[in-house]
Design an enzyme around this catalytic site. Structure first.
Site, PDB file in Angstrom:
ATOM      1  N   ASN A   9       0.958  -1.231   0.074  1.00  0.00           N
ATOM      2  CA  ASN A   9       0.093   0.150  -0.237  1.00  0.00           C
ATOM      3  C   ASN A   9       0.753   1.055   0.108  1.00  0.00           C
ATOM      4  O   ASN A   9       1.719   1.609   1.133  1.00  0.00           O
ATOM      5  CB  ASN A   9      -1.192  -0.254   1.233  1.00  0.00           C
ATOM      6  N   LYS A  11       0.106   3.955  -0.200  1.00  0.00           N
ATOM      7  CA  LYS A  11      -0.662   5.154   0.067  1.00  0.00           C
ATOM      8  C   LYS A  11      -0.023   6.643  -1.171  1.00  0.00           C
ATOM      9  O   LYS A  11      -0.082   6.514  -2.085  1.00  0.00           O
ATOM     10  CB  LYS A  11      -0.085   5.765   1.700  1.00  0.00           C
ATOM     11  N   HIS A  97      -9.260   1.014   4.454  1.00  0.00           N
ATOM     12  CA  HIS A  97      -8.660   1.759   4.743  1.00  0.00           C
ATOM     13  C   HIS A  97      -8.988   2.574   6.597  1.00  0.00           C
ATOM     14  O   HIS A  97      -9.845   3.831   5.866  1.00  0.00           O
ATOM     15  CB  HIS A  97      -7.214   2.454   3.765  1.00  0.00           C
ATOM     16  N   GLU A  99      -7.736   5.116   7.484  1.00  0.00           N
ATOM     17  CA  GLU A  99      -6.811   6.202   7.073  1.00  0.00           C
ATOM     18  C   GLU A  99      -7.959   6.911   5.921  1.00  0.00           C
ATOM     19  O   GLU A  99      -8.905   7.978   6.088  1.00  0.00           O
ATOM     20  CB  GLU A  99      -5.504   6.297   6.270  1.00  0.00           C
ATOM     21  N   GLU A 169      -6.100  -4.775  10.036  1.00  0.00           N
ATOM     22  CA  GLU A 169      -5.165  -3.597  10.397  1.00  0.00           C
ATOM     23  C   GLU A 169      -5.359  -2.917  11.631  1.00  0.00           C
ATOM     24  O   GLU A 169      -6.121  -1.854  11.761  1.00  0.00           O
ATOM     25  CB  GLU A 169      -5.224  -2.465   9.088  1.00  0.00           C
ATOM     26  N   GLY A 175       2.039   2.405  10.745  1.00  0.00           N
ATOM     27  CA  GLY A 175       2.833   3.558  10.566  1.00  0.00           C
ATOM     28  C   GLY A 175       3.134   3.926  12.026  1.00  0.00           C
ATOM     29  O   GLY A 175       3.937   4.931  11.961  1.00  0.00           O
ATOM     30  N   SER A 215       2.926  -1.878  10.514  1.00  0.00           N
ATOM     31  CA  SER A 215       4.357  -2.141  10.827  1.00  0.00           C
ATOM     32  C   SER A 215       4.468  -3.439  10.571  1.00  0.00           C
ATOM     33  O   SER A 215       5.989  -4.041  10.755  1.00  0.00           O
ATOM     34  CB  SER A 215       4.557  -2.134  12.098  1.00  0.00           C
TER      35      SER A 215
HETATM   36  P1  PGA Z   1       2.615   0.491   7.490  1.00  0.00           P
HETATM   37  O1  PGA Z   1       1.107   0.563   6.981  1.00  0.00           O
HETATM   38  O2  PGA Z   1       3.188  -0.878   7.030  1.00  0.00           O
HETATM   39  O3  PGA Z   1       3.381   1.790   7.545  1.00  0.00           O
HETATM   40  O4  PGA Z   1       1.868   0.260   8.571  1.00  0.00           O
HETATM   41  C1  PGA Z   1      -0.055  -0.240   6.820  1.00  0.00           C
HETATM   42  C2  PGA Z   1      -1.281   0.331   6.007  1.00  0.00           C
HETATM   43  O5  PGA Z   1      -1.730   0.732   6.239  1.00  0.00           O
HETATM   44  O6  PGA Z   1      -1.593  -0.938   5.101  1.00  0.00           O
END
Ligand code: PGA
Length: 253
Positions: A9, A11, A97, A99, A169, A175, A215
């Site tokens: 991803n 982003k 997601h 976000e 998630e 993150g 992560s």
């Molecule tokens: P990350 O993000 O691996 O940076 O924690 C995962 C995601 O949001 O899909």
């Protein structure tokens, strides 16, 4: 065996030139995908065709959008429809997601509309769910996350449900560098699979890939993916580095 999926991803990161370099580096880093394994690249809209072109002929690799409109077509300035994605041969779309739920106020009802449209146009939704830290601290994460599935997916027929990939998630792990332990991931994945089994039967539940996200990196992927109900990962930060992401792909079981 269920499909095992390493989904990148990206982003809202990378310029076109950086994206071109990254996908080239990933392709050039030796790795293999077995017949039941997939590498999926959820990239920004303007890079979908470029990345798809680069992946042409690479078995098991595919592109994904990171979102789509909840409307079919028409006067919705700035939106991208699933039909547009289908017309450029995009096979997957990440939906819900955290976000998007948080910053763009996506609700379960809106996600139901997006899931329905994606399925109607033959795209595979990678449906994201997961709890905030406050919910985990209150100990109500299992009900909370199962409810996210119920609200956006349980109207589907068993046939349609089987076309979906689920990504669990936990928001507190995205993150932050704070990965869920493989036991925490397994516990939630098993809980979600039993919620699916209660609604659709064990056979259907056993056929659905449930990815872990939050992560994931080269060093921890293999251990997390080795859990019986974890079928790969959705990866943000570590998917922006070719060697890390290839290590993650190679961690699939
Ligand atoms: P990350 O993000 O691996 O940076 O924690 C995962 C995601 O949001 O899909």
């Amino acid at each position: 065996m269920r499909k095992q999926v390493a989904a990148a991803n990206w982003k809202m990161n990378l310029t076109y030139q950086q994206a071109e370099q990254l996908i080239t580096d990933i392709i050039n880093t030796p790795h293999t995908l077995a017949a039941h394994q997939r590498a999926v690249f959820a990239v920004p809209f303007p890079y979908l065709t470029m990345v798809a072109d680069k992946l042409k002929g690479k078995n098991g690799a595919a592109v994904s959008a990171q979102n789509c409109s909840s409307y079919k077509s028409g006067a919705y300035t700035g939106e991208t429809s699933v039909e547009m994605l289908q017309s450029i041969h995009v096979e997957y779309v990440v939906l819900g997601h955290s976000e998007r739920r948080e910053y763009f106020h996506e609700t379960s009802q809106l996600l139901t509309d997006k899931v329905n449209l994606a399925l109607q146009f033959g795209l595979t939704p990678i449906f994201c769910c997961g709890e905030a830290l406050s919910i985990r601290e209150a100990g109500t994460q299992n009900e909370y996350v199962a409810n996210q599935l119920k609200e956006s997916l349980f109207h589907l027929s068993a046939d349609d449900l089987q076309k979906i990939i689920i990504a669990y998630e936990p928001i507190w792990a995205i993150g932050t560098g704070k990965t869920a332990t493989s036991e925490q991931a397994q516990e939630m994945h098993a809980h979600l699979r039993s919620a699916l089994a209660n609604q659709y039967g064990q056979e259907v539940a056993d056929s659905i890939s449930i990815l872990y996200g939050g992560s994931v990196k080269g060093a921890n992927a293999k251990e997390i993916f080795s859990q019986p109900d974890v079928d790969g990962g959705l990866v943000g930060g570590a998917s922006l580095k070719a060697d890390e992401f290839v290590q993650i792909i190679q961690g699939l079981k």
